[in-house]
Write an enzyme that holds these catalytic residues in place. Structure first.
Site: not given
Length: 601
Positions: A263, A266, A298, A324-325, A327, A395, A400
């Site tokens: 998780d 960064h 991640e 992520d990009d 998505h 998730h 969020n």
């Protein structure tokens, strides 16, 4: 077959009893407490307190009395039957007899990942409850399940990212042997099992390390959760690094997990010559040379350096990163949303999506608006598509949101159908969020249980509403945002598997299953050959055209994400899927696409 991971931390069964070990460098005095009796713990130097107690074994309850007063659980506890502040239980790892001795895992290119929160995935909310669903997942075409963090957290409901005892699978889901049985049965059915681990922070309740190991943390590094974990301190860095590296090895060896998702790496701040992530990946690769072990990151920083391949095309350190990009590009195109980080993709979403499909990252060093235009990312076009885990939902992206809406609540079903095909048939590693395969109606909400600490519950409740006060939809009334501390918020997030048998959900489930059959028959064999490169084009407004080339052939995806027909005129290759294109017409109607497979060229 019996399995156990031997380590310096925690409790270990010995021939003459149990050996207990605690690293407590800033404690003045440490006493071992076993089954209600205080026993001396011997200081062996460098902050270590060790004692071997004869006559005790598996099932014994123990803790450590710090400086004559506070009794704390073992930070490397294998099990906490009475939550994070209770005594730890001595576990015999070899008590479970595994039946998967021949299992070595599966190739990463075969992975179709199913992300699961154990507590809301079934009515029971347990490992045993999830075990009953394994056949359904196999039938769908899933090849890997990924469990949200299991590390023991405060209370009875939590996403898992507030864990404080990283070696102890939370008792709310069952006992250690129940988790092992779930993994054992999954392997028997050909399913890989991955676990999500959090090495960037500890939760706000039940972490006692500050009481006896203050140097586990450092003020030199600051994170969103406060002082950073001390991965690079001269006094403590080695022990801290070992604590987490041993944790990863423990899950992979003792529980036979097939991989780990790390998780928010960064937020792992480390100025060492060898970054913790590098040492972690190298150690795992060296320890399990004969198994398929998959390490997923991640990483908001989009650092391609951790995903490099060796001369044989295998991951040198880490296997893949959550994309992520990709998505964000799909989400903006499907919903039109531009708040928060979506604003960095709303200017040219199709271009961002195209680059993500072809190269992995949309941002590869360019200024990122959501980061005050600081550069984000590294060049990634040389990496194979399998270096990226792609998804339309997970998730985070669902939970969020203030109301926990799934993408099926926010977008047109026909548009979502095109995106679903774009996810499941592209050569990246696709991931589904539990219930997504039938467009589940249940939201996934943010929930915690810090009772009886009502001050902490109140802080979470008020913080959640304050977070969304700046959103126009909630500027005048945040009371509609579900209270994360109420039990109903947790139970409302449970998915209903019976829903998949009813329309319109059954049609979505059938479509998902069909797409995964096409993937396994056509895309997976191609992706197992050497990747040669990819190219994305936008031949007309709203038209996406991506081709991936492999030693074994090529795969092309052409999609019309606009409202006007487009003349695609595709001549070469075999059409393996389309929801509107025919060679006879040569046309792609609005929001339709086609996947074409070709031989080597």
């Amino acid at each position: 077959m019996r399995r156990a991971h031997t380590m310096r931390f925690g409790s270990e069964l010995a021939e003459d009893g149990v050996r207990f070990a605690l690293w407590a460098p800033t404690a003045q005095d440490v006493t071992l407490v076993v089954d209600g009796a205080d026993r001396p713990a011997f200081e062996t130097g460098d902050g270590w307190y060790v004692a071997t107690v004869p006559g005790v074994g598996a099932g014994a309850r123990y803790g450590f009395r710090i400086d004559g007063d506070l009794v704390v659980p073992d930070p490397a506890s294998r099990f906490q039957p009475d939550d994070v502040s209770g005594l730890s239980e001595v576990i015999d790892p070899q008590a479970y007899d595994w039946t998967d001795g021949a299992w070595r895992g599966r190739a990463w290119e075969e992975a179709v990942v199913y992300e699961v929160h154990v507590g809301t995935a079934t009515p029971e909310g347990t490992y045993a409850g999830l075990e009953k669903k394994l056949d359904d997942l196999v039938d769908l075409g899933i090849t890997a399940i990924e469990l949200l963090p299991l590390a023991d957290f405060k209370g009875t409901s939590n996403w898992g990212y507030d864990g404080v005892l990283p070696y102890a699978p939370d008792s709310v889901y069952g006992r250690p042997e129940d988790l092992k049985r779930l993994i054992d049965q999954a392997h028997a059915k050909g399913l890989m099992v991955l676990i999500d681990c959090v090495y960037n922070h500890f939760g706000p309740a039940g972490n006692y390390l500050h009481a006896y190991a203050k140097t586990f943390f450092t003020e030199r590094h600051q994170t969103p959760w406060g002082a950073g974990i001390n991965f690079d301190g001269e006094e403590s860095g080695r022990i801290v690094r070992d604590f987490f590296i041993e944790n990863a090895l423990y899950w992979l060896e003792e529980y036979h997990f097939d991989g780990i998702r790390f998780d928010a790496v960064h937020a792992i701040l480390d100025d060492s010559e060898t970054h913790f992530l590098g040492e972690l990946g190298a150690t795992i690769r060296r320890t399990f040379p004969d198994r398929h072990v998959h390490l997923i990151l991640e990483n908001e920083a989009n650092q391609a350096r951790w995903l490099e391949r060796d001369t044989a095309g295998k991951p040198a350190l880490h296997t893949a990163q959550w994309a992520d990009d990709l998505h964000h590009g799909w989400h903006v195109l499907l919903t039109g949303e531009s708040a928060g980080y979506y604003g960095s993709f709303a200017d040219k979403p199709l271009e961002h999506l195209a680059r993500s499909l072809a190269e992995g990252f949309a941002y590869q060093g360019e200024p990122f608006p959501a980061l005050d235009n600081h550069p984000r990312g590294e060049p990634s076009g040389h990496l194979p598509p399998s270096a990226f885990v792609t998804f339309l939902q997970n998730h985070d992206q669902v939970g969020n949101r203030a109301l926990g809406e799934r993408l099926s609540h926010l977008s047109d079903p026909s548009k979502l159908a095109l995106a679903r095909a774009g996810l499941l048939l592209a050569p990246q590693i696709p991931m589904l969020w539990m219930g997504e395969e039938w467009s589940a109606s249940a939201p996934f909400l943010f929930f915690v249980d810090f009772a009886p600490d009502e001050d902490l519950n109140k802080a979470v409740r008020e913080g959640r509403r304050r977070e969304f006060k700046s959103f126009a939809a909630f500027a005048d009334d945040t009371s509609v945002i579900p209270d994360p501390t109420e039990a109903k918020t947790f139970t409302d997030s449970k998915i209903d598997w019976d829903e998949a048998e009813r329309e319109p959900h059954r049609a979505v489930w059938a479509d998902t299953r069909n797409l995964l059959q096409i993937r396994h028959q056509n895309v997976v064999p191609l992706s197992k050959t050497r990747f040669l490169g990819a190219k994305a084009e936008l031949p007309a407004p709203c038209i996406l055209d991506v081709t991936w080339r492999y030693e074994g052939g090529w795969l092309r995806f052409v999609a019309n994400l606009g409202e006007e027909e487009y003349s695609a005129n595709i001549q070469d290759g075999q059409v393996i899927w389309s929801n509107g294109y025919t060679r006879q017409s040569g046309l792609l109607p609005a929001w339709t696409g086609v996947f074409v497979l070709g031989g080597a060229r």
